[in-house]
Design a protein around this motif. Structure first.
Motif, PDB file in Angstrom:
ATOM      1  N   SER A   1       0.831  -1.202   0.000  1.00  0.00           N
ATOM      2  CA  SER A   1       0.000   0.000   0.000  1.00  0.00           C
ATOM      3  C   SER A   1       0.865   1.252   0.000  1.00  0.00           C
ATOM      4  O   SER A   1       1.934   1.266   0.609  1.00  0.00           O
ATOM      5  CB  SER A   1      -0.909   0.018   1.240  1.00  0.00           C
ATOM      6  N   PRO A   2       0.437   2.318  -0.671  1.00  0.00           N
ATOM      7  CA  PRO A   2       1.200   3.563  -0.634  1.00  0.00           C
ATOM      8  C   PRO A   2       1.188   4.174   0.756  1.00  0.00           C
ATOM      9  O   PRO A   2       0.249   4.011   1.521  1.00  0.00           O
ATOM     10  CB  PRO A   2       0.451   4.464  -1.633  1.00  0.00           C
ATOM     11  N   ALA A   3       2.263   4.893   1.086  1.00  0.00           N
ATOM     12  CA  ALA A   3       2.345   5.534   2.394  1.00  0.00           C
ATOM     13  C   ALA A   3       1.271   6.594   2.524  1.00  0.00           C
ATOM     14  O   ALA A   3       0.933   7.283   1.572  1.00  0.00           O
ATOM     15  CB  ALA A   3       3.729   6.156   2.576  1.00  0.00           C
TER      16      ALA A   3
ATOM     17  N   PHE B   1       2.877   7.576 -13.404  1.00  0.00           N
ATOM     18  CA  PHE B   1       1.649   8.332 -13.167  1.00  0.00           C
ATOM     19  C   PHE B   1       1.413   9.328 -14.301  1.00  0.00           C
ATOM     20  O   PHE B   1       0.298   9.442 -14.833  1.00  0.00           O
ATOM     21  CB  PHE B   1       1.735   9.063 -11.831  1.00  0.00           C
ATOM     22  N   LEU B   2       2.455  10.057 -14.690  1.00  0.00           N
ATOM     23  CA  LEU B   2       2.320  11.049 -15.752  1.00  0.00           C
ATOM     24  C   LEU B   2       2.028  10.398 -17.104  1.00  0.00           C
ATOM     25  O   LEU B   2       1.406  11.019 -17.973  1.00  0.00           O
ATOM     26  CB  LEU B   2       3.591  11.893 -15.847  1.00  0.00           C
ATOM     27  N   ALA B   3       2.482   9.155 -17.280  1.00  0.00           N
ATOM     28  CA  ALA B   3       2.237   8.449 -18.533  1.00  0.00           C
ATOM     29  C   ALA B   3       0.854   7.815 -18.588  1.00  0.00           C
ATOM     30  O   ALA B   3       0.482   7.213 -19.600  1.00  0.00           O
ATOM     31  CB  ALA B   3       3.304   7.382 -18.746  1.00  0.00           C
ATOM     32  N   GLY B   4       0.095   7.935 -17.487  1.00  0.00           N
ATOM     33  CA  GLY B   4      -1.262   7.391 -17.477  1.00  0.00           C
ATOM     34  C   GLY B   4      -1.335   5.929 -17.098  1.00  0.00           C
ATOM     35  O   GLY B   4      -2.390   5.314 -17.209  1.00  0.00           O
ATOM     36  N   ARG B   5      -0.210   5.355 -16.638  1.00  0.00           N
ATOM     37  CA  ARG B   5      -0.216   3.949 -16.245  1.00  0.00           C
ATOM     38  C   ARG B   5      -0.664   3.797 -14.805  1.00  0.00           C
ATOM     39  O   ARG B   5      -0.420   4.666 -13.969  1.00  0.00           O
ATOM     40  CB  ARG B   5       1.179   3.336 -16.436  1.00  0.00           C
ATOM     41  N   GLN B   6      -1.303   2.658 -14.512  1.00  0.00           N
ATOM     42  CA  GLN B   6      -1.774   2.396 -13.154  1.00  0.00           C
ATOM     43  C   GLN B   6      -0.575   2.163 -12.240  1.00  0.00           C
ATOM     44  O   GLN B   6       0.339   1.401 -12.568  1.00  0.00           O
ATOM     45  CB  GLN B   6      -2.698   1.182 -13.139  1.00  0.00           C
ATOM     46  N   THR B   7      -0.569   2.806 -11.100  1.00  0.00           N
ATOM     47  CA  THR B   7       0.524   2.671 -10.157  1.00  0.00           C
ATOM     48  C   THR B   7       0.009   2.798  -8.739  1.00  0.00           C
ATOM     49  O   THR B   7      -0.908   3.580  -8.477  1.00  0.00           O
ATOM     50  CB  THR B   7       1.612   3.731 -10.423  1.00  0.00           C
ATOM     51  N   GLU B   8       0.581   2.017  -7.832  1.00  0.00           N
ATOM     52  CA  GLU B   8       0.170   2.069  -6.440  1.00  0.00           C
ATOM     53  C   GLU B   8       0.711   3.314  -5.744  1.00  0.00           C
ATOM     54  O   GLU B   8       0.114   3.837  -4.816  1.00  0.00           O
ATOM     55  CB  GLU B   8       0.663   0.816  -5.707  1.00  0.00           C
TER      56      GLU B   8
ATOM     57  N   GLU C   1     -10.454  22.475  -7.952  1.00  0.00           N
ATOM     58  CA  GLU C   1     -11.091  22.084  -6.705  1.00  0.00           C
ATOM     59  C   GLU C   1     -10.558  20.722  -6.280  1.00  0.00           C
ATOM     60  O   GLU C   1      -9.887  20.027  -7.059  1.00  0.00           O
ATOM     61  CB  GLU C   1     -12.611  22.039  -6.840  1.00  0.00           C
ATOM     62  N   ALA C   2     -10.861  20.356  -5.036  1.00  0.00           N
ATOM     63  CA  ALA C   2     -10.367  19.100  -4.498  1.00  0.00           C
ATOM     64  C   ALA C   2     -10.795  17.927  -5.370  1.00  0.00           C
ATOM     65  O   ALA C   2     -11.932  17.863  -5.855  1.00  0.00           O
ATOM     66  CB  ALA C   2     -10.869  18.906  -3.065  1.00  0.00           C
ATOM     67  N   THR C   3      -9.870  17.004  -5.595  1.00  0.00           N
ATOM     68  CA  THR C   3     -10.141  15.859  -6.458  1.00  0.00           C
ATOM     69  C   THR C   3      -9.369  14.664  -5.904  1.00  0.00           C
ATOM     70  O   THR C   3      -8.984  14.646  -4.742  1.00  0.00           O
ATOM     71  CB  THR C   3      -9.736  16.172  -7.907  1.00  0.00           C
ATOM     72  N   THR C   4      -9.157  13.662  -6.715  1.00  0.00           N
ATOM     73  CA  THR C   4      -8.362  12.500  -6.332  1.00  0.00           C
ATOM     74  C   THR C   4      -7.186  12.359  -7.284  1.00  0.00           C
ATOM     75  O   THR C   4      -7.235  12.858  -8.421  1.00  0.00           O
ATOM     76  CB  THR C   4      -9.205  11.213  -6.381  1.00  0.00           C
ATOM     77  N   PRO C   5      -6.123  11.672  -6.874  1.00  0.00           N
ATOM     78  CA  PRO C   5      -5.005  11.458  -7.801  1.00  0.00           C
ATOM     79  C   PRO C   5      -5.432  10.760  -9.082  1.00  0.00           C
ATOM     80  O   PRO C   5      -4.947  11.105 -10.172  1.00  0.00           O
ATOM     81  CB  PRO C   5      -4.028  10.598  -6.976  1.00  0.00           C
ATOM     82  N   ASP C   6      -6.331   9.772  -8.983  1.00  0.00           N
ATOM     83  CA  ASP C   6      -6.778   9.064 -10.182  1.00  0.00           C
ATOM     84  C   ASP C   6      -7.494  10.002 -11.144  1.00  0.00           C
ATOM     85  O   ASP C   6      -7.275   9.966 -12.355  1.00  0.00           O
ATOM     86  CB  ASP C   6      -7.709   7.908  -9.803  1.00  0.00           C
TER      87      ASP C   6
END
Length: 252
Positions: free
Chosen positions: A27-29, A88-95, A181-186
């Motif tokens: 899990s990410p920190a 993340f910047l390349a649009g790939r899924q990452t934990e 506005e507030a959002t999520t990393p995804d």
């Protein structure tokens, strides 16, 4: 009976503990886990930063337009700066969407007024911390609005700053990110991926159009050669005939 029951429970507890440990490992920190500031960086903020700012921006010794640093000069809390990972910047899924950088920031104030935001890095050539930048107070005040226990994320390509706390991403300096506005990393990852796709589509022509343009160019060049070459030949022949008529042949 109790011993037998404990014997049955111990393997189950072991499996549960292993599951929890594996979950922590992948899990990410949490954003609340502020990275510890290296001692040499903390010492520089405490003892080396203000003298360096005085050297570069201070008044005195004939300089009257500098900042009047005095005994009230204070350095705010130190924050480690994060950036988005290449995946993340390349649009790939990452934990883990962020990575630690070699930058720490803190606000600097004099007589209670914020003067700017100091960025300190560890110079690899010297293996020692030093001042990297001193930005205007507007940036310092914007970053100060980050929610408590959050981490700072810098997006240099879009000149944007964010505060991240778990799955909550708060824009502090939107820049050209489009986040207001507030959002999520995804959600933010999808936003910048869609923008990149749109820019690429706008900046490049479809392959079929490019091929058609190339074929048309070849045809135009071929027609030009086909039309102009006989004309040049006829013109040269006419010039040769005219030259022959003007020449006086010797009388035998």
């Amino acid at each position: 009976m109790r011993i037998a029951t404990m014997g049955k429970l111990l393997p189950a507890m072991g499996v549960l503990l292993l599951t929890l440990l594996c979950g922590v490992a992948v899990s990410p920190a949490l954003a609340a886990d502020q990275p510890k500031t290296p001692q040499q960086v903390a010492d520089y903020f405490a003892d080396g930063l203000i003298p360096r700012l005085i050297d570069l921006y201070g008044s005195g010794d004939g300089v009257t337009k500098g900042i009047d640093f005095d005994a009230t000069t204070t350095v705010g809390p130190i924050s480690r700066v994060l950036e988005w990972t290449p995946d993340f910047l390349a649009g790939r899924q990452t934990e883990v969407p962020t990575v630690l950088t070699n930058n720490w920031v803190a606000s600097v104030s004099v007589r209670g007024a914020v003067l700017g935001l100091a960025t300190v890095w560890i110079n690899p050539a010297l293996d020692a911390p030093e001042l990297a930048a001193f930005d205007p107070p507007e940036l310092a005040r914007a970053l100060a609005a980050a929610p408590a226990e959050s981490l700072l994320v810098h997006d240099p390509a879009r000149k944007a700053w964010f505060a991240i706390d778990g799955d909550v991403l708060t824009p502090l300096v939107p820049g050209t990110s489009g986040a207001t506005e507030a959002t999520t990393p995804d959600a933010y990852q999808h936003t910048i991926s869609d923008a990149a796709i749109g820019d690429n589509a706008a900046g490049s022509a479809p392959p079929g159009v490019a091929i058609a343009a190339l074929v048309l160019g070849i045809v135009v060049v071929g027609l030009a050669v086909f039309v102009l070459l006989p004309v040049r030949r006829r013109s040269k022949a006419a010039d040769d005939d005219e030259f022959d008529e003007d020449v006086d042949l010797p009388t035998p």
